[in-house]
Design a protein around this motif. Structure first.
Motif, PDB file in Angstrom:
ATOM      1  N   VAL A 203       0.993  -1.302   0.004  1.00 56.40           N
ATOM      2  CA  VAL A 203      -0.301   0.053   0.096  1.00 56.40           C
ATOM      3  C   VAL A 203       0.814   1.182  -0.082  1.00 56.40           C
ATOM      4  N   ASN A 204       0.752   2.037  -1.067  1.00 55.96           N
ATOM      5  CA  ASN A 204       1.743   3.239  -1.207  1.00 55.96           C
ATOM      6  C   ASN A 204       0.843   4.319  -1.565  1.00 55.96           C
ATOM      7  N   ALA A 205       1.333   5.542  -1.424  1.00 54.94           N
ATOM      8  CA  ALA A 205       0.809   6.873  -2.361  1.00 54.94           C
ATOM      9  C   ALA A 205       1.634   7.466  -3.323  1.00 54.94           C
ATOM     10  N   VAL A 206       1.056   7.910  -4.188  1.00 51.97           N
ATOM     11  CA  VAL A 206       1.669   8.964  -5.262  1.00 51.97           C
ATOM     12  C   VAL A 206       0.933  10.342  -4.868  1.00 51.97           C
ATOM     13  N   SER A 207       1.832  11.292  -4.686  1.00 51.53           N
ATOM     14  CA  SER A 207       1.302  12.795  -4.497  1.00 51.53           C
ATOM     15  C   SER A 207       1.959  13.759  -5.476  1.00 51.53           C
ATOM     16  N   PRO A 208       1.017  14.127  -6.447  1.00 53.71           N
ATOM     17  CA  PRO A 208       1.449  15.151  -7.518  1.00 53.71           C
ATOM     18  C   PRO A 208       1.242  16.552  -6.777  1.00 53.71           C
ATOM     19  N   TYR A 209       1.982  17.478  -7.622  1.00 55.67           N
ATOM     20  CA  TYR A 209       1.709  18.813  -7.135  1.00 55.67           C
ATOM     21  C   TYR A 209       0.613  19.394  -8.127  1.00 55.67           C
ATOM     22  N   VAL A 210       0.886  19.897  -8.906  1.00 53.50           N
ATOM     23  CA  VAL A 210       0.152  20.546 -10.172  1.00 53.50           C
ATOM     24  C   VAL A 210       0.119  19.545 -11.237  1.00 53.50           C
ATOM     25  N   ILE A 211      -0.932  19.071 -11.809  1.00 53.18           N
ATOM     26  CA  ILE A 211      -0.817  18.338 -13.075  1.00 53.18           C
ATOM     27  C   ILE A 211      -1.607  19.006 -14.130  1.00 53.18           C
ATOM     28  N   GLU A 212      -1.120  18.440 -15.414  1.00 51.52           N
ATOM     29  CA  GLU A 212      -1.783  19.114 -16.686  1.00 51.52           C
ATOM     30  C   GLU A 212      -3.360  19.486 -16.717  1.00 51.52           C
ATOM     31  N   ASN A 213      -4.106  19.008 -16.280  1.00 50.09           N
ATOM     32  CA  ASN A 213      -5.454  19.252 -16.444  1.00 50.09           C
ATOM     33  C   ASN A 213      -6.092  20.112 -15.228  1.00 50.09           C
ATOM     34  N   SER A 214      -5.308  20.613 -14.444  1.00 49.79           N
ATOM     35  CA  SER A 214      -5.627  21.454 -13.162  1.00 49.79           C
ATOM     36  C   SER A 214      -6.112  22.720 -13.713  1.00 49.79           C
ATOM     37  N   ASP A 215      -7.085  23.058 -12.995  1.00 46.88           N
ATOM     38  CA  ASP A 215      -8.135  24.343 -13.361  1.00 46.88           C
ATOM     39  C   ASP A 215      -7.188  25.741 -12.913  1.00 46.88           C
ATOM     40  N   GLU A 216      -6.357  25.675 -11.881  1.00 44.96           N
ATOM     41  CA  GLU A 216      -5.421  26.745 -11.620  1.00 44.96           C
ATOM     42  C   GLU A 216      -4.034  26.560 -11.465  1.00 44.96           C
ATOM     43  N   PHE A 217      -3.223  27.251 -12.194  1.00 43.08           N
ATOM     44  CA  PHE A 217      -1.687  27.122 -12.029  1.00 43.08           C
ATOM     45  C   PHE A 217      -1.053  28.313 -11.522  1.00 43.08           C
ATOM     46  N   PRO A 218      -0.302  28.018 -10.523  1.00 39.00           N
ATOM     47  CA  PRO A 218       0.389  29.036  -9.645  1.00 39.00           C
ATOM     48  C   PRO A 218       1.348  29.997 -10.425  1.00 39.00           C
ATOM     49  N   ASP A 219       1.748  30.991 -10.378  1.00 41.30           N
ATOM     50  CA  ASP A 219       2.564  31.847 -11.114  1.00 41.30           C
ATOM     51  C   ASP A 219       3.926  30.998 -11.516  1.00 41.30           C
ATOM     52  N   GLU A 220       4.558  30.331 -10.495  1.00 40.45           N
ATOM     53  CA  GLU A 220       5.714  29.784 -10.640  1.00 40.45           C
ATOM     54  C   GLU A 220       5.678  28.315 -10.645  1.00 40.45           C
ATOM     55  N   LEU A 221       6.129  27.321 -11.644  1.00 38.62           N
ATOM     56  CA  LEU A 221       5.976  26.056 -11.474  1.00 38.62           C
ATOM     57  C   LEU A 221       7.609  25.505 -11.698  1.00 38.62           C
ATOM     58  N   PRO A 222       7.761  24.242 -10.941  1.00 36.98           N
ATOM     59  CA  PRO A 222       8.931  23.601 -11.042  1.00 36.98           C
ATOM     60  C   PRO A 222       9.204  23.182 -12.422  1.00 36.98           C
ATOM     61  N   ARG A 223      10.349  23.474 -13.045  1.00 38.10           N
ATOM     62  CA  ARG A 223      10.726  23.041 -14.414  1.00 38.10           C
ATOM     63  C   ARG A 223       9.744  23.706 -15.213  1.00 38.10           C
ATOM     64  N   ASP A 224       9.103  24.665 -14.942  1.00 38.49           N
ATOM     65  CA  ASP A 224       8.430  25.576 -16.082  1.00 38.49           C
ATOM     66  C   ASP A 224       7.264  24.872 -16.681  1.00 38.49           C
TER      67      ASP A 224
END
Length: 245
Positions: free
Chosen positions: A185-206
């Motif tokens: 039993v494990n977890a995978v935890s994304p930050y912002v993924i491509e179908n997100s409704d909102e994007f922060p001003d700065e993203l890792p790796r742009d």
């Protein structure tokens, strides 16, 4: 590329008609799994995923269920078992997100975030486990959120952070409870993924994480050589280290 051999395995990804769930389901079908395409409201999209999975050579079926309802979850698994066999791999992907200040949020919205993230993960895992224990093999992967446990203080996202923290705590507890059963039993935890409704001003790796980035993280836990990895949380965040969100 991580390429697990899923031949002969039955995979259920909750919320698999659209977005990340769709990508995970089709990736598993392409690697030999039989797949259950779960949906609650997106029937047309679910049928499309089913047809794509069949074109990839998989056995596939669509199943509608509200995974916050215990009776519906039991019927969901019963339908999958009748059509494809017992569930070997469960990915708890369903989870509502509501970016709104907690004091302005209607209780129904708060409850929906909690139920779809926490209760659905609990109910589906509980229903899947007896069969996995009986067969001596199973994989459960829960979808979390990067840095949810790090004390983020933005009141706009409070219930989501609380819910995802609970998911990660449940992941660790369940891993300990199944350590001698041939189940991980494990977890995978994304930050912002491509179908997100909102994007922060700065993203890792742009850029946001692609679905494929997250698929590869999930596949890490489905590899045959990963049976000693349990209770882990793999963040798919591009190195994101937030001060707040």
């Amino acid at each position: 590329m991580i390429e697990p051999d899923l031949e002969g395995r039955t995979v259920l990804v909750t919320g698999s008609a659209i977005g990340l769930g769709r990508a995970l389901t089709l990736a598993c079908a392409e690697r030999g799994a039989d797949v259950a395409v779960h949906y609650n409201t997106s029937e047309g999209a679910a049928r499309e995923v089913r047809e794509h999975a069949r074109e990839a050579g998989a056995e596939a079926t669509t199943v509608r269920a509200d995974v916050t309802d215990p009776g519906a979850v039991d019927r969901l698994f019963g339908t999958v078992e009748d059509a494809l066999g017992p569930v070997d791999v469960l990915v708890n992907n369903v989870g509502a997100f509501a970016p709104q200040h907690w004091e302005e949020m209607e209780f129904g919205t708060w409850q929906r975030v909690m139920e779809t993230n926490v209760n659905a993960t609990y109910l589906c895992s509980k229903r899947a486990l007896p069969g996995m224990r009986e067969r001596g093999w199973g994989r459960i992967v829960n979808v979390g959120y990067a840095s949810a446990e790090k004390g983020l203080t933005n009141p706009k996202n409070a219930p989501y952070f609380m819910a995802k923290t609970s998911v990660l705590q449940f992941t660790r507890m369940l891993a300990a409870d199944t350590e001698s059963d041939g189940i991980t039993v494990n977890a995978v935890s994304p930050y912002v993924i491509e179908n997100s409704d909102e994007f922060p001003d700065e993203l890792p790796r742009d850029r946001p994480a692609s679905f494929e980035d997250v698929v590869q993280a999930v596949f890490t836990f489905l590899e045959e050589g990963s049976d000693y990895i349990s209770g882990a949380n793999l963040e798919v965040s591009g190195g994101w280290l937030p001060e707040d969100v």
